[in-house]
Write a protein that holds these residues in place. Structure first.
Motif, PDB file in Angstrom:
ATOM      1  N   ARG A 195     -16.593 -16.351 -29.534  1.00  0.00           N
ATOM      2  CA  ARG A 195     -15.924 -15.434 -28.614  1.00  0.00           C
ATOM      3  C   ARG A 195     -16.773 -14.173 -28.416  1.00  0.00           C
ATOM      4  N   ARG A 226      -8.261 -11.607 -20.369  1.00  0.00           N
ATOM      5  CA  ARG A 226      -7.750 -12.569 -21.373  1.00  0.00           C
ATOM      6  C   ARG A 226      -8.053 -13.998 -20.948  1.00  0.00           C
ATOM      7  N   ASP A 230     -10.500 -16.708 -23.188  1.00  0.00           N
ATOM      8  CA  ASP A 230     -10.117 -18.059 -23.608  1.00  0.00           C
ATOM      9  C   ASP A 230     -10.950 -19.137 -22.917  1.00  0.00           C
ATOM     10  N   PHE A 317      -7.613 -24.099 -25.548  1.00  0.00           N
ATOM     11  CA  PHE A 317      -8.059 -22.804 -25.044  1.00  0.00           C
ATOM     12  C   PHE A 317      -8.044 -22.791 -23.514  1.00  0.00           C
ATOM     13  N   SER A 320      -4.488 -22.266 -22.578  1.00  0.00           N
ATOM     14  CA  SER A 320      -4.104 -20.878 -22.808  1.00  0.00           C
ATOM     15  C   SER A 320      -4.692 -19.987 -21.718  1.00  0.00           C
ATOM     16  N   ALA A 321      -5.940 -20.255 -21.345  1.00  0.00           N
ATOM     17  CA  ALA A 321      -6.578 -19.476 -20.279  1.00  0.00           C
ATOM     18  C   ALA A 321      -5.750 -19.581 -18.994  1.00  0.00           C
TER      19      ALA A 321
END
Lengths: 350, 350
Positions: A195, A226, A230, A317, A320-321
């Motif tokens: 990250r 954000r 992700d 991920f 989530s993104a």
């Protein structure tokens, strides 16, 4: 990766102008300085211009119309990217990128051709790489200074670029620490490293910068940030998968490189907790690894569930993104484009 | 070197604020990142703060009254200085500065203490040095962004900082090239290298920056710039003399280091054209040089006239520097202080 090529030519033109001016200045100092700038410029040509594309996509879909300004912000991120990979290659003692000599590789080869011993030529290549990276990093901040916008927006943009450097340096430090740790670091630390080292400067920061330049509200900018974080991690996970299981002709990268290097990835961290580890750890990280060993390592990574785990994690991920795109303030058009980015990220190399 | 300590505390306070904020951010990322920032900060403490002092001197004597703004410009040059010496040490594979472990030295020692083999520990030290230098370089540009002034002045200041990086990188490249050349490079090239690598960022740029921030006209700024360039070369020539003939307890540097390293200086370039060279070239540049060899090398440098030549050259550059102070636009008070700078530069270590 955004499949649209908004402002693609503007970005190239801005970078071309930057390097032309730098080469003119360098030529007044010495022929070898001019060569260094030419080498640095060449190292930026042929890249995907991923980060400028992300800036342009966010900017135009949030109503921005000054493509020149956006191209300059994008070019600043491209120069930051150049600085980071040149220095990352120095740290990793890598002399090749995308199958070609990188900056250090060019200078190592020149010294070898001039008859210098291997160790001396290597040191020369690395030394010039350090200088070149410093120039590209300076260029990134100077490029941002050239963006035509109000002082407050400029300061926010410089702050975003600063955060990108800060995160990348922190991630690089964790990565350097990893290479000294016995065994494999925990999964959570690897994700954190990826990250910091890549996702922030490649996705989160360019998206936020595009939004800020377009005058979007803080809510949109942080939702995009954000999302970027992700999707950046998902992208990196897919990169790690391709580095081991990818088709060389499609990725342009050797699918043995990461195994030979023993690169610390989520795949390896997962495998380290399984019964496959004693055998796997004896195979990977050896510069003389044979193709059969690489096949065996891939087999173990499949059988122990590491591949599936990494694939699932990338999908999580990505999902989530996507959830951040549902923020009411993100325009539907932008959400649709970024949704395509998600799909393209997780389906690369398939 | 300017003996006044104008704004000395402001500069320290600004740098302290910069590092405090960075450490707070780093701590949120990882304990090891916090340590890196602490190490970087320590490497800046105890320095002479020469460049900030030069900025403050020019600024206040040209009528500037915003000491906070000048301190921030000065701090930007101090951070640039930090970045350049950290990366220069990495390139030179130096792990010690002023008798103490430098950033790379601290990390090499940590790795050695942890039981890493020497080569691995060395690589780790150098890797962290690259990261640390990038952070200091970024800090220099960000520090300049924090100066409270109008946008046009800020842009000129950023341009001056940019030119300083550009010149230093060009000088560093020439220096790297030197270390691969057989024999000694010509005198003119050595002077060029010293001007680019040190004089521009240490004297010329800080003087011009102080003048620009004070709102001085371009004539004053360029007179000061030319003064700075010449006094910077004189300063460097004296540095090279002290590196060979200096009193260790006064300079804090080993007077054998430069001879052991075979550092390319005007002294050596002059000697290379004399009958003393065959013997001298067999003595210098040997890591195992004995004190008697160093004494012999010094004797040859005196006998062949190299020492006298370098002293005369330093005096000539100092005198040329002084001539720029006669520009009608340079206030008498500033000219007097800078005249003292000239005297202090050429009389160091006597």
């Amino acid at each position: 990766m955004p499949d649209e090529r908004i402002g693609h030519q503007q970005v190239d033109r801005v970078l071309d102008g930057f390097f032309t001016a730098a080469k003119e200045r360098a030529e007044r100092i010495s022929p070898s300085y001019l060569s260094l700038w030419e080498t640095l410029e060449k190292s930026t040509v042929g890249g995907k211009r991923l980060r400028p594309q992300i800036v342009m996509t966010a900017y135009t879909h949030l109503g921005g119309t000054d493509l020149e300004a956006a191209a300059r912000v994008g070019a600043a991120f491209e120069l930051l990217h150049t600085a980071l990979i040149v220095h990352d290659d120095v740290i990793d003692l890598d002399f090749v990128r995308r199958g070609q000599d990188n900056v250090s590789g060019v200078y190592r080869r020149m010294a070898e051709t001039a008859g210098e011993p291997a160790e001396v030529a290597r040191h020369r290549g690395l030394s010039v790489g350090i200088i070149a990276g410093d120039l590209a990093l300076t260029g990134a901040f100077r490029m941002l200074d050239s963006v035509s916008t109000d002082p407050m927006t400029r300061e926010i943009l410089a702050g975003i670029l600063d955060e990108a450097v800060f995160a990348s340096a922190g991630g690089e430090l964790i990565d350097v620490d990893f290479s000294f740790a016995a065994g494999s670091p925990p999964l959570a630390e690897i994700l954190d490293m990826e990250r910091l080292k890549t996702a922030v400067y490649s996705f989160e920061a360019p998206l936020r910068a595009g939004a800020v330049l377009a005058g979007a509200g803080t809510e949109v900018a942080s939702a995009l940030g954000r999302f970027g974080r992700d999707i950046g991690i998902a992208y990196q996970l897919v990169d790690d998968l391709l580095g081991v299981f990818g088709n060389e002709s499609a990725t342009g990268k050797s699918s043995m490189g990461d195994l030979r290097e023993g690169k610390r990835t989520v795949l390896i961290a997962y495998a380290a907790q399984t019964a496959g580890w004693p055998e796997l750890s004896g195979i990977i990280g050896r510069p003389d690894m044979a193709p059969e060993d690489a096949d065996r390592a891939r087999r173990i990574l499949v059988d122990c569930g590491a591949r599936q785990y990494a694939q699932d994690l990338a999908a999580n991920f990505a999902s989530s993104a996507r959830s951040y795109l549902e923020c009411a303030e993100v325009p539907a058009g932008l959400a649709a484009v970024l949704d395509d980015v998600v799909s393209a990220s997780v389906n690369r190399g398939r």
